[in-house]
Design a protein around this motif. Structure first.
Motif, PDB file in Angstrom:
ATOM      1  N   MET A   1     -21.009  15.583  14.864  1.00 43.80           N
ATOM      2  CA  MET A   1     -21.365  15.420  13.468  1.00 43.80           C
ATOM      3  C   MET A   1     -22.344  14.255  13.350  1.00 43.80           C
ATOM      4  O   MET A   1     -22.353  13.331  14.145  1.00 43.80           O
ATOM      5  CB  MET A   1     -20.114  15.175  12.630  1.00 43.80           C
ATOM      6  CG  MET A   1     -20.434  15.101  11.150  1.00 43.80           C
ATOM      7  SD  MET A   1     -19.027  15.250  10.054  1.00 43.80           S
ATOM      8  CE  MET A   1     -18.650  16.968  10.224  1.00 43.80           C
ATOM      9  N   ASP A   2     -23.142  14.279  12.316  1.00 43.09           N
ATOM     10  CA  ASP A   2     -24.147  13.264  12.049  1.00 43.09           C
ATOM     11  C   ASP A   2     -23.490  12.025  11.439  1.00 43.09           C
ATOM     12  O   ASP A   2     -22.352  12.081  10.962  1.00 43.09           O
ATOM     13  CB  ASP A   2     -25.184  13.831  11.078  1.00 43.09           C
ATOM     14  CG  ASP A   2     -25.694  15.188  11.530  1.00 43.09           C
ATOM     15  OD1 ASP A   2     -26.062  15.301  12.710  1.00 43.09           O
ATOM     16  OD2 ASP A   2     -25.708  16.127  10.714  1.00 43.09           O
ATOM     17  N   ALA A   3     -24.216  10.917  11.432  1.00 39.87           N
ATOM     18  CA  ALA A   3     -23.626   9.674  10.927  1.00 39.87           C
ATOM     19  C   ALA A   3     -24.666   8.815  10.230  1.00 39.87           C
ATOM     20  O   ALA A   3     -25.847   8.838  10.563  1.00 39.87           O
ATOM     21  CB  ALA A   3     -22.996   8.889  12.071  1.00 39.87           C
ATOM     22  N   ILE A   4     -24.196   8.066   9.271  1.00 42.37           N
ATOM     23  CA  ILE A   4     -24.969   7.026   8.600  1.00 42.37           C
ATOM     24  C   ILE A   4     -24.309   5.701   8.957  1.00 42.37           C
ATOM     25  O   ILE A   4     -23.083   5.568   8.868  1.00 42.37           O
ATOM     26  CB  ILE A   4     -24.975   7.238   7.074  1.00 42.37           C
ATOM     27  CG1 ILE A   4     -25.739   8.521   6.730  1.00 42.37           C
ATOM     28  CG2 ILE A   4     -25.576   6.029   6.365  1.00 42.37           C
ATOM     29  CD1 ILE A   4     -25.666   8.907   5.266  1.00 42.37           C
ATOM     30  N   HIS A   5     -25.113   4.721   9.354  1.00 41.10           N
ATOM     31  CA  HIS A   5     -24.599   3.409   9.756  1.00 41.10           C
ATOM     32  C   HIS A   5     -25.106   2.329   8.799  1.00 41.10           C
ATOM     33  O   HIS A   5     -26.294   2.303   8.479  1.00 41.10           O
ATOM     34  CB  HIS A   5     -25.076   3.042  11.163  1.00 41.10           C
ATOM     35  CG  HIS A   5     -24.731   4.045  12.198  1.00 41.10           C
ATOM     36  ND1 HIS A   5     -23.504   4.083  12.813  1.00 41.10           N
ATOM     37  CD2 HIS A   5     -25.447   5.064  12.733  1.00 41.10           C
ATOM     38  CE1 HIS A   5     -23.492   5.077  13.687  1.00 41.10           C
ATOM     39  NE2 HIS A   5     -24.659   5.686  13.648  1.00 41.10           N
ATOM     40  N   LEU A   6     -24.215   1.470   8.389  1.00 39.59           N
ATOM     41  CA  LEU A   6     -24.577   0.232   7.703  1.00 39.59           C
ATOM     42  C   LEU A   6     -24.013  -0.880   8.577  1.00 39.59           C
ATOM     43  O   LEU A   6     -22.811  -0.891   8.862  1.00 39.59           O
ATOM     44  CB  LEU A   6     -23.963   0.163   6.304  1.00 39.59           C
ATOM     45  CG  LEU A   6     -24.675   0.971   5.211  1.00 39.59           C
ATOM     46  CD1 LEU A   6     -24.402   2.435   5.364  1.00 39.59           C
ATOM     47  CD2 LEU A   6     -24.258   0.486   3.850  1.00 39.59           C
ATOM     48  N   GLU A   7     -24.857  -1.802   8.992  1.00 33.47           N
ATOM     49  CA  GLU A   7     -24.435  -2.789   9.978  1.00 33.47           C
ATOM     50  C   GLU A   7     -24.677  -4.216   9.494  1.00 33.47           C
ATOM     51  O   GLU A   7     -25.674  -4.496   8.828  1.00 33.47           O
ATOM     52  CB  GLU A   7     -25.174  -2.566  11.299  1.00 33.47           C
ATOM     53  CG  GLU A   7     -24.867  -1.211  11.911  1.00 33.47           C
ATOM     54  CD  GLU A   7     -25.654  -0.929  13.171  1.00 33.47           C
ATOM     55  OE1 GLU A   7     -26.617  -1.655  13.478  1.00 33.47           O
ATOM     56  OE2 GLU A   7     -25.294   0.034  13.864  1.00 33.47           O
ATOM     57  N   ASP A   8     -23.744  -5.062   9.855  1.00 33.56           N
ATOM     58  CA  ASP A   8     -23.834  -6.502   9.612  1.00 33.56           C
ATOM     59  C   ASP A   8     -24.030  -6.840   8.139  1.00 33.56           C
ATOM     60  O   ASP A   8     -24.810  -7.717   7.792  1.00 33.56           O
ATOM     61  CB  ASP A   8     -24.928  -7.131  10.479  1.00 33.56           C
ATOM     62  CG  ASP A   8     -24.685  -8.618  10.695  1.00 33.56           C
ATOM     63  OD1 ASP A   8     -23.509  -9.052  10.639  1.00 33.56           O
ATOM     64  OD2 ASP A   8     -25.671  -9.352  10.909  1.00 33.56           O
ATOM     65  N   LEU A   9     -23.306  -6.129   7.281  1.00 31.68           N
ATOM     66  CA  LEU A   9     -23.301  -6.461   5.855  1.00 31.68           C
ATOM     67  C   LEU A   9     -22.473  -7.722   5.677  1.00 31.68           C
ATOM     68  O   LEU A   9     -21.354  -7.808   6.182  1.00 31.68           O
ATOM     69  CB  LEU A   9     -22.690  -5.318   5.046  1.00 31.68           C
ATOM     70  CG  LEU A   9     -23.286  -3.930   5.256  1.00 31.68           C
ATOM     71  CD1 LEU A   9     -22.487  -2.897   4.472  1.00 31.68           C
ATOM     72  CD2 LEU A   9     -24.752  -3.905   4.871  1.00 31.68           C
ATOM     73  N   ALA A  10     -22.992  -8.699   4.970  1.00 33.25           N
ATOM     74  CA  ALA A  10     -22.299  -9.983   4.831  1.00 33.25           C
ATOM     75  C   ALA A  10     -21.869 -10.192   3.384  1.00 33.25           C
ATOM     76  O   ALA A  10     -22.668  -9.999   2.460  1.00 33.25           O
ATOM     77  CB  ALA A  10     -23.202 -11.122   5.284  1.00 33.25           C
ATOM     78  N   PHE A  11     -20.608 -10.601   3.215  1.00 29.59           N
ATOM     79  CA  PHE A  11     -20.041 -10.844   1.891  1.00 29.59           C
ATOM     80  C   PHE A  11     -19.208 -12.112   1.924  1.00 29.59           C
ATOM     81  O   PHE A  11     -18.507 -12.369   2.902  1.00 29.59           O
ATOM     82  CB  PHE A  11     -19.132  -9.683   1.457  1.00 29.59           C
ATOM     83  CG  PHE A  11     -19.788  -8.347   1.527  1.00 29.59           C
ATOM     84  CD1 PHE A  11     -20.646  -7.930   0.528  1.00 29.59           C
ATOM     85  CD2 PHE A  11     -19.561  -7.508   2.601  1.00 29.59           C
ATOM     86  CE1 PHE A  11     -21.260  -6.690   0.604  1.00 29.59           C
ATOM     87  CE2 PHE A  11     -20.160  -6.264   2.682  1.00 29.59           C
ATOM     88  CZ  PHE A  11     -21.017  -5.855   1.674  1.00 29.59           C
ATOM     89  N   PHE A  12     -19.241 -12.873   0.854  1.00 26.70           N
ATOM     90  CA  PHE A  12     -18.377 -14.044   0.729  1.00 26.70           C
ATOM     91  C   PHE A  12     -17.140 -13.624  -0.050  1.00 26.70           C
ATOM     92  O   PHE A  12     -17.230 -13.043  -1.138  1.00 26.70           O
ATOM     93  CB  PHE A  12     -19.100 -15.189  -0.004  1.00 26.70           C
ATOM     94  CG  PHE A  12     -18.376 -16.489   0.125  1.00 26.70           C
ATOM     95  CD1 PHE A  12     -18.583 -17.296   1.228  1.00 26.70           C
ATOM     96  CD2 PHE A  12     -17.473 -16.893  -0.842  1.00 26.70           C
ATOM     97  CE1 PHE A  12     -17.901 -18.497   1.369  1.00 26.70           C
ATOM     98  CE2 PHE A  12     -16.794 -18.088  -0.715  1.00 26.70           C
ATOM     99  CZ  PHE A  12     -17.017 -18.893   0.389  1.00 26.70           C
ATOM    100  N   ALA A  13     -15.965 -13.899   0.524  1.00 25.95           N
ATOM    101  CA  ALA A  13     -14.712 -13.491  -0.116  1.00 25.95           C
ATOM    102  C   ALA A  13     -13.595 -14.452   0.286  1.00 25.95           C
ATOM    103  O   ALA A  13     -13.820 -15.395   1.037  1.00 25.95           O
ATOM    104  CB  ALA A  13     -14.363 -12.060   0.285  1.00 25.95           C
ATOM    105  N   TYR A  14     -12.393 -14.197  -0.210  1.00 27.55           N
ATOM    106  CA  TYR A  14     -11.277 -15.139  -0.093  1.00 27.55           C
ATOM    107  C   TYR A  14     -10.077 -14.547   0.628  1.00 27.55           C
ATOM    108  O   TYR A  14      -8.940 -14.828   0.282  1.00 27.55           O
ATOM    109  CB  TYR A  14     -10.885 -15.623  -1.491  1.00 27.55           C
ATOM    110  CG  TYR A  14     -12.002 -16.390  -2.145  1.00 27.55           C
ATOM    111  CD1 TYR A  14     -12.100 -17.764  -2.000  1.00 27.55           C
ATOM    112  CD2 TYR A  14     -12.997 -15.732  -2.864  1.00 27.55           C
ATOM    113  CE1 TYR A  14     -13.137 -18.478  -2.558  1.00 27.55           C
ATOM    114  CE2 TYR A  14     -14.043 -16.441  -3.437  1.00 27.55           C
ATOM    115  CZ  TYR A  14     -14.105 -17.803  -3.272  1.00 27.55           C
ATOM    116  OH  TYR A  14     -15.155 -18.513  -3.825  1.00 27.55           O
TER     117      TYR A  14
END
Length: 123
Positions: A1-14
């Protein structure tokens, strides 16, 4: 199957077990792979025939930043649940949540968890 990648997304959280993590917060990094049949968009070149990357990003951001979890395992599961809800075409998700500032008893190192889930049967 095919894929979509999102990589190294950065978020500030607690997220975190310790009170200091809840007070001070820290950066979390997310790698996301969504398996989807991309045959139609490969033929049509039409936006409606794929999953919007920006929408995926916003879904991940909301899941990471709007609720606090003690464990990054639960955080990863929350992101998966939100992404499955966001688009019925997504059949499988792999997520890795990195916690680069995890309180470790060594001067360097990183912590991450990875979950792989198939879409639950519709019922």
């Amino acid at each position: 199957m095919d894929a979509i990648h999102l990589e190294d997304l950065a978020f500030f959280a607690y997220h975190g077990l310790y009170d200091e993590e809840a007070k001070l917060g820290q950066r979390f990094h997310v790698d996301l792979t969504c398996w989807i049949d991309l045959q139609k968009v490969c033929e049509t070149d039409e936006y409606a025939d794929t999953v919007c990357y920006a929408s995926l990003l916003k879904t991940v951001e909301t899941a990471v930043t709007e609720t606090r979890f003690k464990m990054i395992e639960r955080l990863a599961a929350q992101v998966i649940e939100a992404v499955f809800k966001s688009d019925d075409r997504i059949q499988r998700i792999r997520i890795r949540v990195h916690k680069p500032s995890a309180p470790l008893p060594v001067p360097t190192g990183k912590v991450s968890v990875e979950l792989l889930r198939d879409r639950p049967p519709q019922g």
